[in-house]
Write a protein that holds these residues in place. Structure first.
Motif, PDB file in Angstrom:
ATOM      1  N   ASN A  65     -25.254  12.879  46.418  1.00 17.78           N
ATOM      2  CA  ASN A  65     -25.016  12.748  47.902  1.00 17.78           C
ATOM      3  C   ASN A  65     -24.315  11.306  48.802  1.00 17.78           C
ATOM      4  O   ASN A  65     -23.389  11.180  48.940  1.00 17.78           O
ATOM      5  CB  ASN A  65     -26.411  12.975  48.943  1.00 17.78           C
ATOM      6  CG  ASN A  65     -26.996  14.007  49.165  1.00 17.78           C
ATOM      7  OD1 ASN A  65     -26.319  14.909  48.928  1.00 17.78           O
ATOM      8  ND2 ASN A  65     -28.355  14.345  49.348  1.00 17.78           N
ATOM      9  N   THR A  66     -24.937  10.112  47.501  1.00 18.14           N
ATOM     10  CA  THR A  66     -24.044   9.139  48.369  1.00 18.14           C
ATOM     11  C   THR A  66     -23.199   9.547  47.604  1.00 18.14           C
ATOM     12  O   THR A  66     -21.808   8.685  48.411  1.00 18.14           O
ATOM     13  CB  THR A  66     -24.513   8.226  47.169  1.00 18.14           C
ATOM     14  OG1 THR A  66     -26.249   7.910  47.628  1.00 18.14           O
ATOM     15  CG2 THR A  66     -24.378   6.755  47.456  1.00 18.14           C
ATOM     16  N   LEU A  67     -22.522   9.398  46.441  1.00 21.19           N
ATOM     17  CA  LEU A  67     -20.947   8.918  45.837  1.00 21.19           C
ATOM     18  C   LEU A  67     -20.089  10.360  46.355  1.00 21.19           C
ATOM     19  O   LEU A  67     -18.554  10.812  46.754  1.00 21.19           O
ATOM     20  CB  LEU A  67     -20.453  10.268  44.735  1.00 21.19           C
ATOM     21  CG  LEU A  67     -21.632   9.395  43.825  1.00 21.19           C
ATOM     22  CD1 LEU A  67     -21.648   9.343  41.842  1.00 21.19           C
ATOM     23  CD2 LEU A  67     -20.836   7.820  43.847  1.00 21.19           C
ATOM     24  N   GLU A  78     -21.367  -1.222  49.952  1.00 23.72           N
ATOM     25  CA  GLU A  78     -22.627  -1.829  50.630  1.00 23.72           C
ATOM     26  C   GLU A  78     -23.466  -0.942  50.242  1.00 23.72           C
ATOM     27  O   GLU A  78     -25.162  -0.471  49.634  1.00 23.72           O
ATOM     28  CB  GLU A  78     -22.583  -2.741  51.612  1.00 23.72           C
ATOM     29  CG  GLU A  78     -22.301  -4.368  51.447  1.00 23.72           C
ATOM     30  CD  GLU A  78     -20.454  -4.166  52.051  1.00 23.72           C
ATOM     31  OE1 GLU A  78     -20.011  -2.911  52.563  1.00 23.72           O
ATOM     32  OE2 GLU A  78     -19.757  -4.863  52.306  1.00 23.72           O
ATOM     33  N   PHE A  79     -23.549   0.408  51.002  1.00 19.08           N
ATOM     34  CA  PHE A  79     -24.050   1.133  51.126  1.00 19.08           C
ATOM     35  C   PHE A  79     -24.062   2.063  49.913  1.00 19.08           C
ATOM     36  O   PHE A  79     -25.885   2.196  49.693  1.00 19.08           O
ATOM     37  CB  PHE A  79     -23.470   2.635  52.219  1.00 19.08           C
ATOM     38  CG  PHE A  79     -24.676   3.873  52.319  1.00 19.08           C
ATOM     39  CD1 PHE A  79     -26.013   3.456  53.009  1.00 19.08           C
ATOM     40  CD2 PHE A  79     -24.095   4.577  51.737  1.00 19.08           C
ATOM     41  CE1 PHE A  79     -26.314   4.651  53.629  1.00 19.08           C
ATOM     42  CE2 PHE A  79     -24.505   5.771  51.951  1.00 19.08           C
ATOM     43  CZ  PHE A  79     -26.049   5.524  52.637  1.00 19.08           C
ATOM     44  N   MET A  81     -24.195   0.834  47.098  1.00 16.33           N
ATOM     45  CA  MET A  81     -24.794  -0.120  46.081  1.00 16.33           C
ATOM     46  C   MET A  81     -26.186  -0.176  46.413  1.00 16.33           C
ATOM     47  O   MET A  81     -27.110  -0.023  45.385  1.00 16.33           O
ATOM     48  CB  MET A  81     -23.701  -1.738  46.424  1.00 16.33           C
ATOM     49  CG  MET A  81     -24.960  -2.340  45.234  1.00 16.33           C
ATOM     50  SD  MET A  81     -24.915  -4.318  45.444  1.00 16.33           S
ATOM     51  CE  MET A  81     -25.116  -4.638  47.008  1.00 16.33           C
ATOM     52  N   MET A  82     -26.401   0.234  47.937  1.00 21.00           N
ATOM     53  CA  MET A  82     -28.158  -0.110  48.156  1.00 21.00           C
ATOM     54  C   MET A  82     -28.301   1.378  47.845  1.00 21.00           C
ATOM     55  O   MET A  82     -29.437   1.366  47.168  1.00 21.00           O
ATOM     56  CB  MET A  82     -28.690  -0.032  49.887  1.00 21.00           C
ATOM     57  CG  MET A  82     -27.906  -1.432  50.213  1.00 21.00           C
ATOM     58  SD  MET A  82     -28.842  -1.845  51.966  1.00 21.00           S
ATOM     59  CE  MET A  82     -28.515  -0.164  52.651  1.00 21.00           C
ATOM     60  N   ALA A  83     -28.566   2.624  47.585  1.00 21.01           N
ATOM     61  CA  ALA A  83     -28.696   3.776  47.111  1.00 21.01           C
ATOM     62  C   ALA A  83     -28.631   4.209  45.846  1.00 21.01           C
ATOM     63  O   ALA A  83     -29.703   4.254  45.633  1.00 21.01           O
ATOM     64  CB  ALA A  83     -27.592   5.529  47.935  1.00 21.01           C
ATOM     65  N   THR A  84     -27.404   3.147  45.011  1.00 17.09           N
ATOM     66  CA  THR A  84     -27.537   3.335  43.675  1.00 17.09           C
ATOM     67  C   THR A  84     -28.687   2.219  42.803  1.00 17.09           C
ATOM     68  O   THR A  84     -29.726   2.785  42.239  1.00 17.09           O
ATOM     69  CB  THR A  84     -26.460   2.640  43.072  1.00 17.09           C
ATOM     70  OG1 THR A  84     -25.037   3.103  43.505  1.00 17.09           O
ATOM     71  CG2 THR A  84     -26.480   2.907  41.803  1.00 17.09           C
TER      72      THR A  84
END
Length: 109
Positions: A65-67, A78-79, A81-84
């Motif tokens: 979902n993040t990618l 930044e979002f 990176m935080m999700a990763t």
């Protein structure tokens, strides 16, 4: 590297591998992608059964979902990176549970 660092790295990899395998298996059987929307059916037995599945499949779903959000919605780095970091920590914890279970059963030394 120290033995603890190797153990954590193996837990991380095992957690992501398990998450990917569970999500791919679900997609092959149900012919749709797994997601957190599986919890929206209310208090049905099917919904309760999805909780353990989502506990172990969540790192893959979060990263997918993040990618996708990064490509489609142009989310900030930044979002992503935080999700990763969140998915990595979750993966390491679920991998640790799997490793502890394998050790308790006697399949891992």
């Amino acid at each position: 590297m120290s033995p603890d660092a190797w153990n954590n790295l193996f837990s991380l990899m095992l957690g992501f591998a398990l998450a990917g395998a569970l999500t791919s298996g679900y997609q092959a059987l149900a012919r749709r992608q797994a997601g957190f929307g599986l919890l929206q059916d209310g208090a049905a037995p099917k919904t309760i059964a999805t909780v353990p599945f989502l506990v172990f499949a969540a790192p893959f779903i979060i990263m997918r979902n993040t990618l996708r959000g990064r490509q489609v919605q142009r989310r900030r780095a930044e979002f992503v990176m935080m999700a990763t970091v969140l998915a990595g920590f979750w993966s390491m914890m679920s991998g640790t549970v799997v490793m502890m279970t394998l050790r308790a059963v006697g399949l891992l030394g």
